[in-house]
Design an enzyme around this catalytic site. Structure first.
Site, PDB file in Angstrom:
ATOM      1  N   ASP A 146      -5.832  -3.047  -3.938  1.00 20.33           N
ATOM      2  CA  ASP A 146      -6.306  -3.190  -2.574  1.00 20.33           C
ATOM      3  C   ASP A 146      -5.751  -4.523  -2.046  1.00 20.33           C
ATOM      4  O   ASP A 146      -5.197  -5.332  -2.795  1.00 20.33           O
ATOM      5  CB  ASP A 146      -7.840  -3.140  -2.515  1.00 20.33           C
ATOM      6  CG  ASP A 146      -8.325  -2.733  -1.133  1.00 20.33           C
ATOM      7  OD1 ASP A 146      -9.436  -2.196  -1.014  1.00 20.33           O
ATOM      8  OD2 ASP A 146      -7.566  -2.941  -0.152  1.00 20.33           O
TER       9      ASP A 146
HETATM   10  C1  GLC Z   1      -8.560  -2.834   3.089  1.00 17.77           C
HETATM   11  C2  GLC Z   1      -9.429  -1.745   2.511  1.00 17.77           C
HETATM   12  C3  GLC Z   1      -8.683  -0.531   2.051  1.00 17.77           C
HETATM   13  C4  GLC Z   1      -7.485  -0.320   2.937  1.00 17.77           C
HETATM   14  C5  GLC Z   1      -6.541  -1.479   2.689  1.00 17.77           C
HETATM   15  C6  GLC Z   1      -5.284  -1.371   3.544  1.00 17.77           C
HETATM   16  O1  GLC Z   1      -8.967  -4.076   2.598  1.00 17.77           O
HETATM   17  O2  GLC Z   1     -10.278  -2.126   1.449  1.00 17.77           O
HETATM   18  O3  GLC Z   1      -9.594   0.578   2.082  1.00 17.77           O
HETATM   19  O4  GLC Z   1      -6.858   0.914   2.631  1.00 17.77           O
HETATM   20  O5  GLC Z   1      -7.163  -2.735   2.919  1.00 17.77           O
HETATM   21  O6  GLC Z   1      -5.600  -1.510   4.884  1.00 17.77           O
END
Ligand code: GLC
Length: 719
Positions: free
Chosen positions: A261
């Protein structure tokens, strides 16, 4: 498929590491949609030319420009993969997933997702960071909004439906995109309902409840998996070998791409399990995290780790090959723009119809004393409250969805009742800081003189989503007082709820003749609300998450264990000495998982088992006959619950075994058949073995804590 080995063989180590980097779109060009902390690294054009993924970029023109520039600069001509959060629609927005999951309809979820994939592909997206199927048992957590609720069976069915719908049969198709299941794992179990927070649970609980939905998505063929921010039992999920190696690779055999993430690899230094980014990069890569989303760990350290022999170059090659393979499956080498096209299908009548049906079938009728549906012959309708005429009902994280393209409640009612007088007043705010009641008087006057009143209250849309946990589940601000003030002057009123999570509605329950929960219904929310309120459509949603009486009950969920001193006295509010209840509140939710009313009535006429004994190779067919005994068509979610009565390990008081949504004309009856087999009775025992045990099982149809017809059977041999 092209020969990627030759391509890999010509790549330098730095170029290989570049493929493991995913940077936000602001690094590449004009767009600045950020879903995490902004960054500026001062990359050289050569360094940028080696990067493999772009996070963001949601229109064909932007994507084309970035891709063209990238391909012109990259020696190896490897296309960027454009990845995005397409969460509940791309430009035509359907309900937030917590709402959509209340449809209990995998077909409908698939249809919404196919629509979303088609629009997203046209917008230049190659992969969506969806489905999010984190099990959600704590309504304080803001991201329950994105989830499919508290049950593994429902979350598994809906997650798999999304994966298949996003990806289709041919990923090179300009109407499909790759999917990425998230967040692995147990992100929804953060302590105190707080986002990113510590998760500590037994491996048994993890395997029994929290993992099945991820596995269902992997079995459905998902191409990518995202690791979660949270730690699990003392190790950040991204570097947790139980998750990343033993379960994901060895047990499940997942061989797709793994992405962290946003910044989660850097955050290993914040968790304190890595002394620096070099350590973090080594740990994450060693645990099988292929792509570093928006952190410098891989960019600054991986090449050196390989050159120093700490990471074998063959392991780097394996990781890069997975990413090249996914790009090839998407057809990006032949067509680096994939489906990027003009705004294909955005908001077409067909797509709006899908969004409207989704909003209609996701809505849950929580209470109705007969007030609903309103008559269409009304002359004057008052629509009051913060959401009376608010385009914000489209919901947050709505990708390219535009508020102004959504239909408000007032607009929907006006369209349905062109000859009625529709008057609106906002009345009050929808945040916890809105304490001003000066707008009540105007709304009360409108309500007093109306034939029907729609009270539109709920949470501000930004109360849900990432980093938005709450310590209260009450209607924010003075909305409860507002509801009571309105219903006091006109009993022909209905509460229309807009919420990102289960709310505690005890403060308005008695005063409300009817409560219809729309969640955040998306682009067509106002039309769906109008159709439901005035009887053009019949509510059929069932709650996918329990609604607590009080935030003090969280986490609360239907498939609870009994304890040695369960509180069994009824009514639920009654104090029971020496029980596991509370002195100041009941222990049951106000509204149960699986609960939802209809404008018609359904009679469960029979539940028949073709046998009451099951062996390891057999099956029991459970036939449930349901009749629509009302005077209008409706849909019913037939839910079969099961309980393992005596077991070596404590088992839930009830578990959803299977479900099926059926349509019934007035007077029509249908029979639904469920099949019980031994493998579907297996559970994770106290020694973490996945087994079934012989013994008695009870089962019932109805919804949680509300059996309508019960029966039992015996498993004669376990496995
Ligand atoms: C965010 C979220 C995740 C998302 C990623 C990209 O922090 O936790 O669900 O897909 O970043 O935007």
């Amino acid at each position: 498929m092209r020969d990627l080995s030759a391509l890999l063989a010509q790549m330098t180590i730095e170029e290989k590491v570049g493929q493991l980097m995913l940077l936000s779109v602001n690094f590449f060009g004009t767009d600045t949609e950020l879903t995490g902390p902004a960054q500026e690294w001062g990359l050289s054009p050569e360094e940028l030319s080696r990067v493999g993924g772009c996070l963001g970029g949601k229109d064909a023109d932007t994507v084309r420009k970035i891709q063209e520039k990238h391909l012109a600069s990259d020696r190896n001509k490897i296309p960027l993969m454009f990845m995005n959060d397409v969460i509940h629609g791309f430009r035509t927005i359907y309900p937030i997933n917590l709402g959509l999951s209340c449809s209990f309809d995998p077909e409908l979820v698939g249809e919404c997702t196919r629509m979303s994939a088609k629009e997203a592909a046209a917008g230049g997206v190659h992969l969506s960071f969806a489905p999010m199927i984190d099990l959600a048992r704590d309504a304080r957590w803001g991201r329950v909004m994105e989830s499919s609720g508290e049950d593994k069976i429902l979350a598994s069915a809906l997650g798999a439906a999304q994966v298949k719908a996003y990806q289709g049969e041919d990923l090179t198709s300009s109407e499909h995109i790759a999917a990425c299941v998230k967040h692995f794992a147990a992100y929804g179990a953060g302590e105190s309902g707080r986002d990113y927070n510590t998760v500590d649970m037994s491996e048994r609980t993890l395997r029994e409840f929290y993992l099945p939905a991820y596995k269902a998505c992997i079995d459905a063929g998902v191409k990518m998996l995202m690791t979660a921010f949270n730690s699990l039992n003392g190790l950040p999920a991204t570097v947790n070998p139980l998750l990343m190696k033993q379960i994901l690779r060895e047990e499940w055999g997942y061989d797709g791409v793994v992405v962290s993430d946003w910044g989660a690899i850097y955050e290993l230094t914040v968790h304190g399990v890595a002394g620096d980014l070099r350590d973090a990069a080594r740990l994450a890569f060693d645990n099988g995290c292929h792509i570093d989303m928006c952190s410098k760990a891989y960019y600054q350290n991986l090449s050196r780790l390989v050159r120093e022999g700490v990471i074998p170059e063959s392991d780097l090659d394996d990781a890069v090959m997975k990413i090249l393979t996914l790009k090839d499956e998407l057809g990006l080498f032949e067509n680096p723009y994939h489906g990027a096209d003009v705004e294909k299908g955005y908001l077409s009548p067909e797509h709006r119809a899908i969004a409207r049906r989704a909003a209609t079938e996701s809505a849950v009728l929580l209470k109705n004393d007969g007030t609903l549906p309103f008559s269409k012959d009304v002359r004057r309708v008052a629509i009051v409250g913060p959401f009376a005429d608010d385009h914000g009902i489209i919901g947050v994280w709505a990708s390219k969805g535009k508020k102004e393209e959504s239909v408000t409640v007032a607009e929907g009612v006006r369209a349905l009742l062109p000859n009625a007088e529709i008057v609106t007043a906002r009345g009050c705010g929808n945040t916890h800081t809105d304490t001003d009641e000066s707008g009540f008087a105007e709304a009360i006057e409108l309500a007093r003189g109306a034939d029907a009143v729609i009270i539109c209250v709920g949470e501000h849309a930004h109360y849900g989503g990432e980093a938005n946990s709450r310590t209260s589940l009450d209607l924010p601000g003075v909305q409860a007082e507002f509801v009571k003030a309105i219903t006091a002057v006109n009993g022909n009123s209905a509460v229309l709820l807009f919420n990102t999570r289960p709310l505690s509605l005890v403060n308005i329950y008695d005063a409300s003749p009817a409560i219809l929960d729309m969640f955040f219904p998306g682009t067509e929310g106002g039309n769906a609300a109008a159709e439901l309120l005035f009887g053009e459509a019949n509510p059929s949603g069932k709650l996918s998450m329990s609604f607590p009486k009080s935030v003090g009950q969280c986490p609360i969920y239907y498939n609870r264990m009994l304890s040695g001193r369960p509180k069994v006295s009824l009514p639920d509010e009654e104090y029971q000495a020496f029980s596991n209840g509370y002195i100041d509140c009941g222990s049951r939710p106000l509204f149960f998982f699986g609960e939802g009313l209809s404008y018609t009535s359904f009679e469960y006429k029979s539940m028949e088992l073709d046998s009451h004994e099951l062996d390891a190779s057999g099956k029991i067919r459970v036939s449930v006959t349901v009749k629509n005994t009302g005077d209008r068509a409706g849909k019913e979610v037939v839910q079969l619950y099961i309980r393992d009565i005596v077991s070596s390990t404590i088992r839930p008081v009830q578990e959803l075994f299977d479900f099926c949504k059926i349509s019934l004309e007035a007077g029509e009856e249908k029979t639904v058949v469920f099949e019980i087999t031994e493998p579907r009775l297996r559970f994770w025992d106290a020694q973490c073995r996945h087994i079934s045990e012989p013994g008695e099982f009870s089962l019932f149809v109805g919804y949680a804590d509300h059996p309508i017809i019960s029966d039992s059977f015996r498993l004669v041999e376990g496995k």
